[in-house]
Write a protein that holds these residues in place. Structure first.
Motif, PDB file in Angstrom:
ATOM      1  N   CYS A 190      75.442  11.965  26.876  1.00 44.47           N
ATOM      2  CA  CYS A 190      76.302  12.994  27.397  1.00 44.47           C
ATOM      3  C   CYS A 190      76.405  13.148  28.787  1.00 44.47           C
ATOM      4  O   CYS A 190      75.251  13.093  29.664  1.00 44.47           O
TER       5      CYS A 190
ATOM      6  N   CYS B  95      77.549  16.602  21.266  1.00 45.19           N
ATOM      7  CA  CYS B  95      76.824  17.719  21.162  1.00 45.19           C
ATOM      8  C   CYS B  95      76.824  18.323  19.722  1.00 45.19           C
ATOM      9  O   CYS B  95      77.256  19.230  19.401  1.00 45.19           O
TER      10      CYS B  95
ATOM     11  N   CYS C  25      71.294  20.128  31.268  1.00 48.15           N
ATOM     12  CA  CYS C  25      70.962  20.705  29.687  1.00 48.15           C
ATOM     13  C   CYS C  25      69.556  20.806  29.555  1.00 48.15           C
ATOM     14  O   CYS C  25      68.681  19.918  29.346  1.00 48.15           O
TER      15      CYS C  25
ATOM     16  N   CYS D 228      72.229  12.879  22.867  1.00 49.00           N
ATOM     17  CA  CYS D 228      72.150  13.461  24.518  1.00 49.00           C
ATOM     18  C   CYS D 228      72.253  12.286  25.593  1.00 49.00           C
ATOM     19  O   CYS D 228      72.420  12.559  26.674  1.00 49.00           O
TER      20      CYS D 228
HETATM   21  S1  SF4 Z   1      72.585  16.994  26.721  1.00 49.17           S
HETATM   22 FE1  SF4 Z   1      72.883  19.040  25.877  1.00 49.17          FE
HETATM   23  S2  SF4 Z   1      75.110  19.176  26.136  1.00 49.17           S
HETATM   24 FE2  SF4 Z   1      74.643  17.102  25.998  1.00 49.17          FE
HETATM   25  S3  SF4 Z   1      74.535  16.410  23.978  1.00 49.17           S
HETATM   26 FE3  SF4 Z   1      72.503  17.090  24.444  1.00 49.17          FE
HETATM   27  S4  SF4 Z   1      72.176  18.985  23.837  1.00 49.17           S
HETATM   28 FE4  SF4 Z   1      74.349  18.697  23.923  1.00 49.17          FE
END
Ligand code: SF4
Length: 356
Positions: free
Chosen positions: A206, A196, A212, A203
């Motif tokens: 992630c 992040c 999110c 993302c």
């Molecule tokens: S999904 Fe959300 S928490 Fe995960 S890296 Fe992307 S912006 Fe960050």
């Protein structure tokens, strides 16, 4: 996906992908030495992990525990800090080591109020010590977590006021409420660092992508909102006063605006009234009759300290006499790189060397 499921995924991701760092034991469930947690966390404030690694290793080699640090002299401690900036952090570490050695028999208190009463230990560091060393369900909140929380929930504010700060800390407490709070906290920090990221978060990799909002709405660039950084310009003059036996005058002043109580070169604010001649303010450290010659260096030194963007002219003053004998404030020119712990003075001395 529920928060509990998200926590499970987050911990799993962390166990599989965590980086090996000098202050992180291989067994992620091991209770860590609070001294090592404390030193690494203070070093990591405002400094990148890569830059901290070497400093941390040198530090724990020379100061392996609270007692060795408490016994060290401040100049040595500041030299070990050289390159990390924000020297008040090193001074506070030294002070706190003294208190821990004297009042706590070298141990760390295990409550927030007691930890936060120690110099330089704020809410974040107290949370990190309680969480990583004692596995308490205590929250932490740093820039990484702020960025993640803002993106998860589309928080369009930073933890600036009381209400906003409370919202962020509540969210952090919610995450830390887990059977393995130490892993959750560390995983969030790591996630912020490697996935992040401020720009172009990854993302797709992630573990929190399903909860999110910014990620799902492809609005990560909007969150968190930008903080306005106001840098104040400050113009100054640095004096490099050199005796005929090649010693440089250093000072240590308790009422200095910058580099307070640190060994530094004489430094004062530039006034528009100064000409390219000898500024009157220099007479605080050297009388005009003692000067053989002086020279303004063609380049200024640029450096930032806290919110100040500094630009300082460097004035090299050569004296007619030798330095007073056995005066530790006169440093042999060849030893200056070890004697001064701050970058501003070192940059000025490097310029002198380059022009000699
Ligand atoms: S999904 Fe959300 S928490 Fe995960 S890296 Fe992307 S912006 Fe960050």
């Amino acid at each position: 996906m529920t928060k509990t499921e998200a926590k499970i995924l987050l911990k799993k991701w962390f166990r599989q992908h965590h980086a090996h760092l000098p202050w992180r034991p291989d067994n992620l469930n091991e209770k860590r030495n609070p001294y090592f947690v404390w030193i690494s966390e203070i070093m990591l404030q405002q400094t990148q992990v890569e830059a901290v690694k070497k400093h941390y290793e040198n530090w724990v080699k020379d100061y392996p525990d609270v007692f060795t640090l408490a016994r060290a002299n401040e100049t040595d401690v500041l030299l070990h800090w050289q390159g990390l900036g924000y020297y008040s952090r090193a001074k506070n570490i030294h002070k706190t080591a003294g208190i821990l050695a004297e009042k706590w028999n070298g141990k760390f208190p295990q409550t927030r109020p007691e930890l936060e009463a120690l110099p330089g230990i704020g809410k974040y560091t107290a949370g990190a010590i309680l969480s990583f060393a004692f596995h308490q369900k205590e929250p932490i909140l740093d820039g990484n977590l702020i960025r993640i929380f803002s993106r998860l929930h589309l928080f369009d504010f930073l933890p600036a006021g009381k209400k906003e700060t409370g919202i962020y800390w509540n969210e952090a407490a919610n995450w830390a409420h887990d059977r393995e709070p130490h892993q959750i906290n560390e995983a969030l920090m790591e996630l912020g660092r490697v996935l992040c990221k401020v720009q172009n978060p990854l993302c797709g990799q992630c573990p929190l992508q399903k909860i999110c909002k910014a990620g799902m709405q492809k609005r990560t660039a909007e969150f968190p909102p930008k903080k306005e950084t106001i840098r104040e310009n400050w113009s100054g003059v640095i004096l490099v006063i050199e005796s005929t036996d090649q010693k440089i005058l250093s000072i240590r002043e308790s009422d200095a605006r910058f580099l307070k109580n640190q060994r530094s070169l004489p430094l004062f604010e530039y006034s528009k009234a100064h000409t390219r001649g000898l500024p009157g303010a220099a007479e605080k450290w050297v009388s005009p009759e003692a000067i053989a010659d002086y020279q303004w260096l063609s380049k200024p030194v640029r450096h930032s300290i806290t919110k100040f963007k500094m630009e300082c002219g460097v004035l090299h003053i050569r004296l007619k006499k030798k330095a007073p004998k056995n005066n530790p404030m006169w440093v042999p020119r060849i030893q200056t790189s070890n004697a001064f712990a701050n970058k501003l003075c070192l940059k000025a001395l490097e310029l002198i060397e380059a022009q000699s």
